[in-house]
Design an enzyme around this catalytic site. Structure first.
Site, short mmCIF file in Angstrom:
data_model
loop_
_atom_site.label_atom_id
_atom_site.label_comp_id
_atom_site.label_asym_id
_atom_site.label_seq_id
_atom_site.Cartn_x
_atom_site.Cartn_y
_atom_site.Cartn_z
N ARG A 224 -27.23 1.07 -10.26
CA ARG A 224 -25.84 0.63 -10.18
C ARG A 224 -25.25 0.58 -11.58
O ARG A 224 -25.85 0.00 -12.49
CB ARG A 224 -25.77 -0.76 -9.54
N LYS B 173 -6.41 7.86 -0.59
CA LYS B 173 -6.96 7.30 0.65
C LYS B 173 -8.41 6.88 0.43
O LYS B 173 -9.35 7.58 0.82
CB LYS B 173 -6.84 8.34 1.77
N GLU C 284 4.11 -0.72 4.10
CA GLU C 284 3.63 0.01 5.28
C GLU C 284 2.81 -0.94 6.15
O GLU C 284 2.62 -2.10 5.80
CB GLU C 284 2.79 1.23 4.85
N1 PMP Z 1 -0.80 4.02 5.68
C1 PMP Z 1 -2.05 3.53 5.65
C2 PMP Z 1 -2.33 2.35 4.78
C3 PMP Z 1 -3.06 4.09 6.44
O1 PMP Z 1 -4.31 3.59 6.39
C4 PMP Z 1 -2.75 5.18 7.29
C5 PMP Z 1 -3.78 5.80 8.20
N2 PMP Z 1 -4.97 6.07 7.59
C6 PMP Z 1 -1.43 5.67 7.30
C7 PMP Z 1 -0.49 5.07 6.48
C8 PMP Z 1 -1.03 6.83 8.16
O2 PMP Z 1 -1.50 8.05 7.65
P1 PMP Z 1 -1.81 9.28 8.59
O3 PMP Z 1 -0.55 9.55 9.36
O4 PMP Z 1 -2.15 10.37 7.67
O5 PMP Z 1 -2.92 8.87 9.49
#
Ligand code: PMP
Length: 286
Positions: free
Chosen positions: A101, A150, A182
């Site tokens: 680690r 992501k 979001e």
């Molecule tokens: N915002 C967040 C924080 C998410 O986790 C996701 C889905 N993974 C989305 C928006 C939507 O993204 P997508 O349409 O590409 O699934």
């Protein structure tokens, strides 16, 4: 029934797929992921997910262990091996497993870890929640600043879902500096006087693949779109609201912090966009 999963080039029964305790995904959340839906045994928006994956990897200086063509074949093979008609494919790539680690990135030649598995969800497109509409609460957005990548650091979104659950609701919308960013795992929208309003792109939100497709279909159908932030107060006074994500498509929202929108049933814009999105995506599925 045991799934067949994909790990570092091999298709294995799920119980035999093992990852090192030194994996950076496990120790540091040093990994990225994608979720692609399957409808009628075909992949929805695959090209968009593959492109975003490349971007996430590149923003983190992480090596891609697989090209897009080969990745498509792995997705298709997992659909076939697990006989998926409707469901999702989860994909995760981490910076791999060095032999100890350390905060510092491991040597360049450390092989990344790549895992894919299927989630069988019969009835995914014909979801009762889409007919009923979702209830959301607002919570402060306490995530890190690079939400456009992501990554697998999903603890705060998980906490948000638990807060919603504890309040007897379906999900949470996150708020920063007075404006909604979001949903915990989706992009958030309101509709006022037939204009669709959703947060503009930036590092503050994930650039949803479903968002991009839905906004394109909305514009093609001559609907007005405004990409800007909005407050919870504005949302509560909207005609309707909805969310988008790869696994929920377009899902109406009927309540925000206990305020009912319209007559408390899914609105016409959300219902229409869901229909268009599902129709068009099925046609374009690979
Ligand atoms: N915002 C967040 C924080 C998410 O986790 C996701 C889905 N993974 C989305 C928006 C939507 O993204 P997508 O349409 O590409 O699934």
């Amino acid at each position: 029934m045991s799934r067949t999963v994909y790990l570092n080039g091999d298709y294995l029964p799920e119980a035999e797929a093992k990852v090192s305790i030194f994996d950076r995904g496990f120790l540091m959340a040093d990994g990225v992921y994608e979720v692609t839906s399957v409808l009628g045994g075909k992949l929805i928006d695959f090209a968009g997910h593959a492109a975003r994956l490349e971007r996430s990897l590149s923003e983190l200086d992480m090596r891609s262990p697989i090209g897009t063509g080969a990745l498509l074949e792995v997705h298709r093979e997992l659909v076939r091996l697990n006989d998926i008609d409707e469901g999702m494919i989860y994909l995760q790539i981490t910076r791999g497993a060095p032999d100890d680690r350390d905060f510092v990135y491991p040597p360049e030649d450390t092989p990344p870890t790549i895992v894919l598995f299927t989630q069988n969800k019969p009835g995914l497109a014909d979801s009762p929640a889409a007919k009923r509409g979702m209830k959301v609460i607002s919570i402060p957005d306490e995530r890190w600043g690079r939400r456009d990548i992501k990554t697998v650091q999903l603890l705060y979104p998980s906490m948000g879902k638990m807060m919603a659950k504890a309040a007897g609701k379906d999900d949470a919308w996150m708020v920063e500096d007075g404006a909604v960013t979001e949903g915990t795992s989706n992009n958030a929208y309101i509709v006022k006087d037939n204009t669709i309003i959703t947060r503009n792109l930036g590092n503050e939100i994930l650039h949803g693949i479903t968002r991009a497709a839905v906004l394109r279909f909305a514009r093609e159908a001559q609907m007005q779109v405004e990409e800007r932030g909005f407050t919870i107060k504005e949302a509560q006074a909207a005609d309707e609201a909805f969310i988008t994500s790869a696994s929920t498509f377009v899902m109406p929202v009927v309540e925000i912090d206990d305020a009912t929108l319209g007559d408390g049933t899914p609105g016409p814009v959300a219902r229409r966009l869901r229909e268009i999105y599902l129709d068009e995506s099925r046609k374009a599925a690979v």
